[in-house]
Scaffold this active site. Structure first.
Site, PDB file in Angstrom:
ATOM      1  N   TRP A 182      -6.362   2.681  -4.484  1.00  0.00           N
ATOM      2  CA  TRP A 182      -6.532   3.512  -3.297  1.00  0.00           C
ATOM      3  C   TRP A 182      -6.075   4.930  -3.640  1.00  0.00           C
ATOM      4  O   TRP A 182      -5.011   5.109  -4.216  1.00  0.00           O
ATOM      5  CB  TRP A 182      -5.716   2.999  -2.094  1.00  0.00           C
ATOM      6  CG  TRP A 182      -5.740   4.010  -1.000  1.00  0.00           C
ATOM      7  CD1 TRP A 182      -6.766   4.278  -0.156  1.00  0.00           C
ATOM      8  CD2 TRP A 182      -4.702   4.954  -0.673  1.00  0.00           C
ATOM      9  NE1 TRP A 182      -6.446   5.324   0.676  1.00  0.00           N
ATOM     10  CE2 TRP A 182      -5.188   5.754   0.382  1.00  0.00           C
ATOM     11  CE3 TRP A 182      -3.415   5.202  -1.170  1.00  0.00           C
ATOM     12  CZ2 TRP A 182      -4.437   6.780   0.954  1.00  0.00           C
ATOM     13  CZ3 TRP A 182      -2.667   6.227  -0.605  1.00  0.00           C
ATOM     14  CH2 TRP A 182      -3.180   6.994   0.447  1.00  0.00           C
ATOM     15  N   GLU A 223     -10.100   0.292  -2.212  1.00  0.00           N
ATOM     16  CA  GLU A 223      -9.782   0.322  -0.779  1.00  0.00           C
ATOM     17  C   GLU A 223     -10.353   1.582  -0.149  1.00  0.00           C
ATOM     18  O   GLU A 223     -10.127   2.688  -0.630  1.00  0.00           O
ATOM     19  CB  GLU A 223      -8.253   0.289  -0.603  1.00  0.00           C
ATOM     20  CG  GLU A 223      -7.804   0.396   0.853  1.00  0.00           C
ATOM     21  CD  GLU A 223      -6.283   0.379   1.013  1.00  0.00           C
ATOM     22  OE1 GLU A 223      -5.564   0.490  -0.005  1.00  0.00           O
ATOM     23  OE2 GLU A 223      -5.824   0.259   2.169  1.00  0.00           O
ATOM     24  N   LYS A 225     -11.072   4.361   3.114  1.00  0.00           N
ATOM     25  CA  LYS A 225     -10.311   4.963   4.201  1.00  0.00           C
ATOM     26  C   LYS A 225     -11.163   6.002   4.915  1.00  0.00           C
ATOM     27  O   LYS A 225     -11.972   6.675   4.289  1.00  0.00           O
ATOM     28  CB  LYS A 225      -9.039   5.609   3.651  1.00  0.00           C
ATOM     29  CG  LYS A 225      -8.064   6.002   4.743  1.00  0.00           C
ATOM     30  CD  LYS A 225      -6.664   6.203   4.221  1.00  0.00           C
ATOM     31  CE  LYS A 225      -5.746   6.600   5.359  1.00  0.00           C
ATOM     32  NZ  LYS A 225      -4.380   6.826   4.925  1.00  0.00           N
ATOM     33  N   ASP A 257      -8.716  -2.372   4.722  1.00  0.00           N
ATOM     34  CA  ASP A 257      -7.445  -2.220   5.431  1.00  0.00           C
ATOM     35  C   ASP A 257      -7.823  -1.971   6.887  1.00  0.00           C
ATOM     36  O   ASP A 257      -8.585  -1.048   7.182  1.00  0.00           O
ATOM     37  CB  ASP A 257      -6.690  -1.020   4.826  1.00  0.00           C
ATOM     38  CG  ASP A 257      -5.366  -0.736   5.507  1.00  0.00           C
ATOM     39  OD1 ASP A 257      -5.320  -0.756   6.750  1.00  0.00           O
ATOM     40  OD2 ASP A 257      -4.374  -0.452   4.795  1.00  0.00           O
ATOM     41  N   HIS A 260      -8.101   1.470   8.583  1.00  0.00           N
ATOM     42  CA  HIS A 260      -8.882   2.517   7.935  1.00  0.00           C
ATOM     43  C   HIS A 260     -10.287   2.696   8.470  1.00  0.00           C
ATOM     44  O   HIS A 260     -11.179   3.126   7.749  1.00  0.00           O
ATOM     45  CB  HIS A 260      -8.958   2.246   6.426  1.00  0.00           C
ATOM     46  CG  HIS A 260      -7.639   2.438   5.741  1.00  0.00           C
ATOM     47  ND1 HIS A 260      -7.505   2.445   4.379  1.00  0.00           N
ATOM     48  CD2 HIS A 260      -6.402   2.648   6.225  1.00  0.00           C
ATOM     49  CE1 HIS A 260      -6.238   2.628   4.056  1.00  0.00           C
ATOM     50  NE2 HIS A 260      -5.548   2.746   5.167  1.00  0.00           N
ATOM     51  N   HIS A 284      -5.983  -5.582   3.507  1.00  0.00           N
ATOM     52  CA  HIS A 284      -4.669  -5.053   3.871  1.00  0.00           C
ATOM     53  C   HIS A 284      -4.532  -5.277   5.356  1.00  0.00           C
ATOM     54  O   HIS A 284      -5.296  -4.716   6.147  1.00  0.00           O
ATOM     55  CB  HIS A 284      -4.565  -3.562   3.556  1.00  0.00           C
ATOM     56  CG  HIS A 284      -4.050  -3.293   2.174  1.00  0.00           C
ATOM     57  ND1 HIS A 284      -3.809  -2.034   1.701  1.00  0.00           N
ATOM     58  CD2 HIS A 284      -3.710  -4.152   1.173  1.00  0.00           C
ATOM     59  CE1 HIS A 284      -3.348  -2.119   0.464  1.00  0.00           C
ATOM     60  NE2 HIS A 284      -3.285  -3.382   0.119  1.00  0.00           N
ATOM     61  N   ASP A 292      -4.319   5.379  11.379  1.00  0.00           N
ATOM     62  CA  ASP A 292      -3.782   4.488  10.357  1.00  0.00           C
ATOM     63  C   ASP A 292      -2.259   4.563  10.384  1.00  0.00           C
ATOM     64  O   ASP A 292      -1.631   5.113   9.502  1.00  0.00           O
ATOM     65  CB  ASP A 292      -4.317   4.946   8.983  1.00  0.00           C
ATOM     66  CG  ASP A 292      -3.645   4.233   7.839  1.00  0.00           C
ATOM     67  OD1 ASP A 292      -3.331   3.049   7.989  1.00  0.00           O
ATOM     68  OD2 ASP A 292      -3.434   4.871   6.794  1.00  0.00           O
ATOM     69  N   ASP A 294      -0.029   2.129  10.410  1.00  0.00           N
ATOM     70  CA  ASP A 294       0.720   1.117   9.660  1.00  0.00           C
ATOM     71  C   ASP A 294       1.845   0.472  10.459  1.00  0.00           C
ATOM     72  O   ASP A 294       2.916   0.204   9.928  1.00  0.00           O
ATOM     73  CB  ASP A 294       1.260   1.714   8.352  1.00  0.00           C
ATOM     74  CG  ASP A 294       0.179   2.401   7.542  1.00  0.00           C
ATOM     75  OD1 ASP A 294      -0.700   1.698   7.044  1.00  0.00           O
ATOM     76  OD2 ASP A 294       0.209   3.640   7.415  1.00  0.00           O
ATOM     77  N   ASP A 324       0.163  -4.550   4.804  1.00  0.00           N
ATOM     78  CA  ASP A 324       0.337  -3.134   4.453  1.00  0.00           C
ATOM     79  C   ASP A 324       0.871  -2.359   5.650  1.00  0.00           C
ATOM     80  O   ASP A 324       0.298  -1.368   6.062  1.00  0.00           O
ATOM     81  CB  ASP A 324      -0.988  -2.528   3.951  1.00  0.00           C
ATOM     82  CG  ASP A 324      -0.802  -1.102   3.450  1.00  0.00           C
ATOM     83  OD1 ASP A 324       0.354  -0.704   3.212  1.00  0.00           O
ATOM     84  OD2 ASP A 324      -1.803  -0.383   3.317  1.00  0.00           O
TER      85      ASP A 324
HETATM   86  C1  RNT Z   1      -2.983   4.049   2.615  1.00  0.00           C
HETATM   87  C2  RNT Z   1      -3.440   2.734   2.130  1.00  0.00           C
HETATM   88  C3  RNT Z   1      -2.658   2.154   1.000  1.00  0.00           C
HETATM   89  C4  RNT Z   1      -1.158   2.355   1.135  1.00  0.00           C
HETATM   90  C5  RNT Z   1      -0.335   1.618   0.120  1.00  0.00           C
HETATM   91  C6  RNT Z   1       1.057   2.134   0.066  1.00  0.00           C
HETATM   92  O1  RNT Z   1      -3.620   4.465   3.737  1.00  0.00           O
HETATM   93  O2  RNT Z   1      -3.480   1.827   3.186  1.00  0.00           O
HETATM   94  O3  RNT Z   1      -2.985   0.838   0.829  1.00  0.00           O
HETATM   95  O4  RNT Z   1      -0.722   2.018   2.417  1.00  0.00           O
HETATM   96  O5  RNT Z   1      -0.956   1.647  -1.094  1.00  0.00           O
HETATM   97 ZN    ZN Z   2      -3.863  -0.201   2.722  1.00  0.00          ZN
END
Ligand code: RNT
Ligand code: ZN
Length: 416
Positions: A182, A223, A225, A257, A260, A284, A292, A294, A324
């Protein structure tokens, strides 16, 4: 014998569901636990700010500062959760001998030997991530897409080093290593060239994956985004880019993810779409709140819907699941524990649903009955099965695990 579980079991059996089998099966499905929840994505190889368009907000006391602290914290959180775990680490968590330090393009397996030891002690496999953020060699926010060939090369070399380290993890643990690429590369405002950075990204990943690896043991992923903080207008690794890359490069998996995507898109719907084409995919699992962000994974509708898709596509061995989320504003051990337990709960509920029966109603066009049955099924005593699962894994079936977190905070975290 637990009377509540026995009675619940009968109720599920009436739908043809074997809850004992579901419990046994779930114990074999690994969930990769992200080490970076424990120190707000800081790592051990730098002390600068977190970059790459991601942010951990909050300053809850007691964050892990050393490998020993981070491992102890992870151990604590994992001990409070049912299920099979895998370790998920970033290259920035390299552990150097005293006085030693190499840059990311020169990382070697030996810098991760302590993580292997830790994983082995807990019977865990290891997933890995090259770290393309929080580093001085990021020029104008760009790494693998940089027009500066020296910068791009540095990051390609980092990626290749990570393939070698992934090989090492797989060999040492005997468990395949998922290696996720990523990058946060992008632009804050309207670019003059969108294709150039993407062509460089494509070339860079191809160069990284030219490092030899056995696709049975190392599973590279890309990955996607949609945007990041400070790179709102353009992200090189968009959904179309990464999906097309994975689709055209055998052995490379797409990684979704669920933080994203545009807020009305759902990854639950994308899982079966991708499984029609890809032998394996990666996830993720997080909780986006407007962006995003998290946030800690909770047991909520979309979490469950994702789990349901994995289960009803019969794909528990085709989907690599990793957390994640990272939250620096609350007790970090509790954050991990809630996230792991929530995903485990979602998987267990998904595994105790009569998918074939519901699918039959759909295929027969019985949509009225499908709707009402789906609603009635929500009343099945899932919580009794959850209790049974936790007890059989030797962990608290209820919130009593929080007492241990409070004690750990008092005795360990507050002394840091
Ligand atoms: C970031 C991505 C990625 C990170 C990690 C730390 O937007 O989701 O996966 O969160 O690699
Ligand atoms: Zn991620």
């Amino acid at each position: 014998m637990n009377a509540r579980y026995e009675s619940a079991k009968q109720m599920f059996a009436a739908y043809g569901i074997d809850t004992d089998a579901a419990i046994d099966k779930l114990k074999t499905i690994p969930l990769a636990v992200n080490c970076w929840q424990g120190d707000d994505v800081t790592g051990f190889d730098q002390d600068g700010p977190l970059t790459g368009g991601i942010q951990a907000t909050g300053n809850y006391p007691g964050k892990a500062r050393t490998p020993e602290e981070l491992m102890a914290d992870m151990e604590k959180a994992m001990s409070l959760c049912p299920g099979k775990k895998k370790l998920n680490i970033h290259a920035s968590y390299a552990i150097f001998a005293p006085g030693e330090k190499v840059d990311r393009d020169k990382l070697e397996p030996k810098h991760f030997a302590k993580w292997v030891e830790f994983a082995k002690a807990h019977g865990m496999g290891i997933d890995f991530n090259p770290t393309f953020f929080s580093h001085p060699n990021i020029k104008d926010g760009l790494t693998l897409t940089s027009p500066d060939e020296n910068v791009r090369r540095f990051w390609v070399e980092h990626g290749k080093a990570c393939v070698r380290i992934s090989n090492y993890f797989a060999k040492e643990t005997g468990i395949p290593c998922v290696m996720n690429i990523w990058i946060g590369d992008g632009f804050k405002d309207i670019p003059a060239d969108r294709m150039g950075p993407r062509l460089r990204y494509k070339q860079s990943i191809e160069e990284i994956l030219s490092e030899p690896f056995d696709p049975k043991w190392v599973k590279p992923c890309v990955e996607s985004k949609v945007f990041g903080i400070g790179v709102e207008a353009f992200t090189a690794g968009s959904a179309e880019f990464t999906l097309s890359f994975a689709a055209t490069h055998p052995g490379c998996l797409p990684l979704m993810d669920n933080g994203h995507y545009h807020p009305t898109e759902v990854v639950s719907d994308k899982i079966p779409a991708l499984l029609c084409f890809f032998p394996e995919i990666a996830l993720h699992i997080t909780r986006p709140v407007r962006w995003d962000s998290d946030h800690v994974v909770l047991f909520q509708d979309e979490t469950l819907e994702m789990a349901k898709e994995i289960v009803r596509c019969n794909a528990t061995d085709r989907v690599y699941m990793a957390l994640d989320c990272f939250d620096a504003s609350i007790n970090r051990i509790a954050a991990w524990t809630v996230a792991i337990r929530s995903w485990q709960k979602a998987m267990l509920v998904a595994m105790c649903m009569p998918h074939a029966y519901l699918q039959g109603l759909q295929d027969a066009g019985n949509f009225t009955e499908l709707m009402m049955r789906q609603e009635e099924i929500k009343n099945l005593p899932f919580s009794d099965v959850w209790r049974q699962y936790c007890v059989s894994c030797g962990v608290a079936p209820d919130g009593s695990w929080f007492d241990e977190v409070k004690a750990y905070e008092r005795e360990v975290l507050s002394r840091r």
